[in-house]
Design an enzyme around this catalytic site. Structure first.
Site, PDB file in Angstrom:
ATOM      1  N   ASP A   1      40.326  74.723  61.465  1.00  0.00           N
ATOM      2  CA  ASP A   1      41.589  75.824  61.619  1.00  0.00           C
ATOM      3  C   ASP A   1      41.213  77.379  61.816  1.00  0.00           C
ATOM      4  O   ASP A   1      39.934  77.657  61.944  1.00  0.00           O
ATOM      5  CB  ASP A   1      42.013  75.687  60.062  1.00  0.00           C
ATOM      6  CG  ASP A   1      43.124  76.738  59.580  1.00  0.00           C
ATOM      7  OD1 ASP A   1      44.278  76.933  60.428  1.00  0.00           O
ATOM      8  OD2 ASP A   1      42.900  77.562  58.639  1.00  0.00           O
TER       9      ASP A   1
ATOM     10  N   ASP B   1      43.090  80.918  60.958  1.00  0.00           N
ATOM     11  CA  ASP B   1      43.586  81.789  59.875  1.00  0.00           C
ATOM     12  C   ASP B   1      43.029  81.222  58.635  1.00  0.00           C
ATOM     13  O   ASP B   1      43.077  80.277  58.317  1.00  0.00           O
ATOM     14  CB  ASP B   1      44.973  81.772  59.538  1.00  0.00           C
ATOM     15  CG  ASP B   1      45.646  82.669  60.798  1.00  0.00           C
ATOM     16  OD1 ASP B   1      45.109  83.799  61.219  1.00  0.00           O
ATOM     17  OD2 ASP B   1      46.558  82.154  61.316  1.00  0.00           O
TER      18      ASP B   1
HETATM   19  O1  M1P Z   1      47.933  79.744  61.812  1.00  0.00           O
HETATM   20  C1  M1P Z   1      48.613  79.715  60.865  1.00  0.00           C
HETATM   21  C2  M1P Z   1      49.755  79.909  61.293  1.00  0.00           C
HETATM   22  O2  M1P Z   1      49.819  81.288  61.610  1.00  0.00           O
HETATM   23  C3  M1P Z   1      50.916  82.204  62.053  1.00  0.00           C
HETATM   24  O3  M1P Z   1      51.662  82.301  60.791  1.00  0.00           O
HETATM   25  P1  M1P Z   1      51.996  83.553  60.303  1.00  0.00           P
HETATM   26  O4  M1P Z   1      52.491  84.633  61.219  1.00  0.00           O
HETATM   27  O5  M1P Z   1      53.131  83.286  59.381  1.00  0.00           O
HETATM   28  O6  M1P Z   1      50.993  84.288  59.397  1.00  0.00           O
HETATM   29  C4  M1P Z   1      51.926  81.316  62.769  1.00  0.00           C
HETATM   30  O7  M1P Z   1      51.410  81.005  64.200  1.00  0.00           O
HETATM   31  C5  M1P Z   1      52.053  79.783  62.413  1.00  0.00           C
HETATM   32  O8  M1P Z   1      52.559  78.999  63.403  1.00  0.00           O
HETATM   33  C6  M1P Z   1      50.819  79.266  62.155  1.00  0.00           C
HETATM   34  O9  M1P Z   1      50.988  77.965  61.598  1.00  0.00           O
END
Ligand code: M1P
Length: 250
Positions: free
Chosen positions: A12, A14
């Site tokens: 993943d 983030d």
């Molecule tokens: O990668 C995780 C998420 O990152 C973004 O989320 P947010 O802007 O809420 O922090 C989005 O790109 C989301 O689609 C994605 O799942």
């Protein structure tokens, strides 16, 4: 000793390779590309679209560095730097259903009171929609503020519960992958979707997945518990590094 072709490591983005919506640290990149990559095949499976992956992982070089890139949960499939397939949510749901859904979301958001609102409340992607109550054009400070506000006021989970009720007749799943938004896609189009591509064209002896949002409702949950692979729960890139070091005897 296993060969690079035997093991697939799927990450993943983030909270796993970077801090939320942040850029990857140079030391982590160096570790991944010079220590991990010679020992295993590497791939990314993120909720975000490809553009956001470029932003967070230092641009287009990821097309060369990663063996697989699966933006939008793998609804877009990139192998060896080339797009080899993608899903289409418009075709899947049809325009009429889509408009019913989008109109409801816009109505709901128009009546929602928040401390602040900015722009881009629905981001329409290839295989999913991303819905953001504060608006994706918020600054980093505003993003952090909304994340804390949502923690207390449950803006996203309340909205998801309402959507589930209203659209119980439609083939849709909702998942929270980040800080300020949630993703909407047809059932089964979660991160396990990328395994369809892997299974169709490859035969790895071992597959590992690393992610942070591994609880039910989080966008790593389905792939994390999938019996076809070993899931690793992490909270930061440091956790990812520690587990990789043990796993690959680095
Ligand atoms: O990668 C995780 C998420 O990152 C973004 O989320 P947010 O802007 O809420 O922090 C989005 O790109 C989301 O689609 C994605 O799942």
């Amino acid at each position: 000793m296993s060969k690079r072709e035997d093991i697939l490591l799927l990450f993943d983005v983030d909270g796993t390779l970077t801090m939320p919506r942040s850029v990857v640290q140079p030391e982590f990149e160096e570790f991944l590309y010079t220590k991990v990559k010679p020992k295993a095949t590497i791939g990314i499976v993120g909720g975000s679209d490809l553009e956001k992956m470029f932003e967070q992982l230092n641009g287009q070089k990821i097309l060369k560095e990663f063996d697989f890139i699966f933006p939008e949960n793998g609804l877009v499939q990139i192998e060896a730097g080339k797009e080899v397939g993608k899903q289409n949510i418009i075709q899947h749901l049809g325009e009429k259903t889509l408009q019913r859904f989008i109109n409801y979301v816009l109505r709901y958001l128009s009546e929602l009171e928040l401390p602040i609102k900015r722009g881009t409340f629905i981001e329409f992607r290839n295989g999913m929609m991303n819905i953001c109550p504060i608006g994706r054009q918020c600054t980093r400070e505003e993003r952090n503020m909304f994340a804390a506000y949502d923690e207390e006021h449950k803006v996203r989970s309340t909205m998801i519960a309402k959507l589930k009720e209203e659209f119980a007749d439609i083939d849709l799943t909702y998942s929270i992958g980040g800080q300020i938004s949630f993703d909407v896609f047809p059932h089964g189009w979660d991160k396990t979707f990328c395994l369809r591509h892997i299974e169709a064209y490859h035969n790895f002896k071992e597959i590992h997945f690393f992610g942070d949002k591994t609880e039910p409702g989080g966008n790593d949950y389905e792939i994390y518990i999938d019996p076809r692979l070993k899931g690793h729960k992490v909270n930061t890139p440091n956790d990812t590094k520690r587990i990789l070091t043990e796993l690959l005897n680095l």
